[in-house]
Design an enzyme around this catalytic site. Sequence first.
Site, PDB file in Angstrom:
ATOM      1  N   ASP A  10       1.718  -1.911 -11.584  1.00  0.00           N
ATOM      2  CA  ASP A  10       1.910  -0.710 -11.782  1.00  0.00           C
ATOM      3  C   ASP A  10       2.581  -0.850 -10.535  1.00  0.00           C
ATOM      4  O   ASP A  10       3.294  -2.033  -9.804  1.00  0.00           O
ATOM      5  CB  ASP A  10       0.820  -0.035 -10.971  1.00  0.00           C
ATOM      6  CG  ASP A  10       0.599   0.655  -9.955  1.00  0.00           C
ATOM      7  OD1 ASP A  10       1.057   1.751 -10.465  1.00  0.00           O
ATOM      8  OD2 ASP A  10      -0.049   0.970  -8.725  1.00  0.00           O
ATOM      9  N   ALA A  12       2.800   1.527  -6.986  1.00  0.00           N
ATOM     10  CA  ALA A  12       1.814   1.933  -5.463  1.00  0.00           C
ATOM     11  C   ALA A  12       0.868   0.903  -4.896  1.00  0.00           C
ATOM     12  O   ALA A  12       0.428   1.398  -5.997  1.00  0.00           O
ATOM     13  CB  ALA A  12       2.462   3.546  -5.149  1.00  0.00           C
ATOM     14  N   LYS A  51       0.903  13.303 -11.619  1.00  0.00           N
ATOM     15  CA  LYS A  51       0.534  13.982 -11.058  1.00  0.00           C
ATOM     16  C   LYS A  51       0.282  15.554 -10.745  1.00  0.00           C
ATOM     17  O   LYS A  51      -1.005  16.097  -9.767  1.00  0.00           O
ATOM     18  CB  LYS A  51       1.590  13.834  -9.478  1.00  0.00           C
ATOM     19  CG  LYS A  51       1.772  12.678  -8.552  1.00  0.00           C
ATOM     20  CD  LYS A  51       1.041  11.613  -8.371  1.00  0.00           C
ATOM     21  CE  LYS A  51       1.681  10.477  -7.552  1.00  0.00           C
ATOM     22  NZ  LYS A  51       0.339   9.713  -8.396  1.00  0.00           N
ATOM     23  N   ASP A 184      -3.622  -1.283  -9.384  1.00  0.00           N
ATOM     24  CA  ASP A 184      -4.749  -0.853  -8.633  1.00  0.00           C
ATOM     25  C   ASP A 184      -5.411  -0.058  -8.145  1.00  0.00           C
ATOM     26  O   ASP A 184      -6.591  -0.136  -7.478  1.00  0.00           O
ATOM     27  CB  ASP A 184      -4.078  -1.212  -7.113  1.00  0.00           C
ATOM     28  CG  ASP A 184      -3.070   0.124  -6.459  1.00  0.00           C
ATOM     29  OD1 ASP A 184      -3.531   1.020  -5.207  1.00  0.00           O
ATOM     30  OD2 ASP A 184      -2.181   0.476  -7.495  1.00  0.00           O
TER      31      ASP A 184
END
Length: 267
Positions: A10, A12, A51, A184
């Site tokens: 991933d 960010a 998003k 994460d």
Amino acid sequence: MKHVKAVIFDWAGTVVDYGSLAPMGAFVETFGQFGVPITIDEARGPMGMAKRPHIAALMALPRVAQAWTDKYGHAPDDADIDAVYDVFVPKNIAVAASYSSVIPGVADVASALRGDDIRIGTTTGYTREIMAEIVPGAAAQGFSPDSIVCTGDTAEGRPSPYMIYRTLPELGVWRAKEAIKVDDTEVGIEEGINGGTWTVGVSVSGNAFGMAEGDVKALAPDEFAWRRNAAIQKLQAAGAHYVIDSVADLMPVVYDIEARLARGERP
């Protein structure tokens, strides 16, 4: 390396933007602009999704949905989601480059992986427009993957495995068991599981912990411990095969998975 062929990261909170901070201010500011304030914790909940679905998930929260109804006289609908998304994206693009610092240890791990002939892929909940602000800075700091698959490149984002399925052939890998997904977020771990890869959760540097590196280092040991344990539990509950503090700790896991594959084990 004979058995592990690829690692798919991933972005960010995993390889850049310690604490996954970039989207948070943009989400909070955007909802505030619509007169429906949200908290940082609420904004973090769906992190890892594309998003627009992330915004839809926020607007489906009972408190947020009620606040929207109170403000506008109707429950949030698709047109409202689109309106919020259209305001959010430019804000996220505007701040993305400021949060493109590569997390400590990532460049060294990328070099070690390449030294073992392991290909490096990435998937992200960011669009290509947002990634265009991040990739050059990351490359200048030593992280330049072989593949980048973004939101909008596939029919669905996470937790579907479609971005994994697109990444693997780009890396020349066709057995998903020979790949490791590092993420994460819970939904990113689910992406890897659904795609048939090994999964490694990142607990301290990412969304599950949710703090800037300096703030993490300033924590008292007992507070650090309980926050870390809470992050580990979230990622394990999502199905992570391993959980590490940050990508800097990845190589021993790669070697362990290599040994397990050699013994005939599968994810």
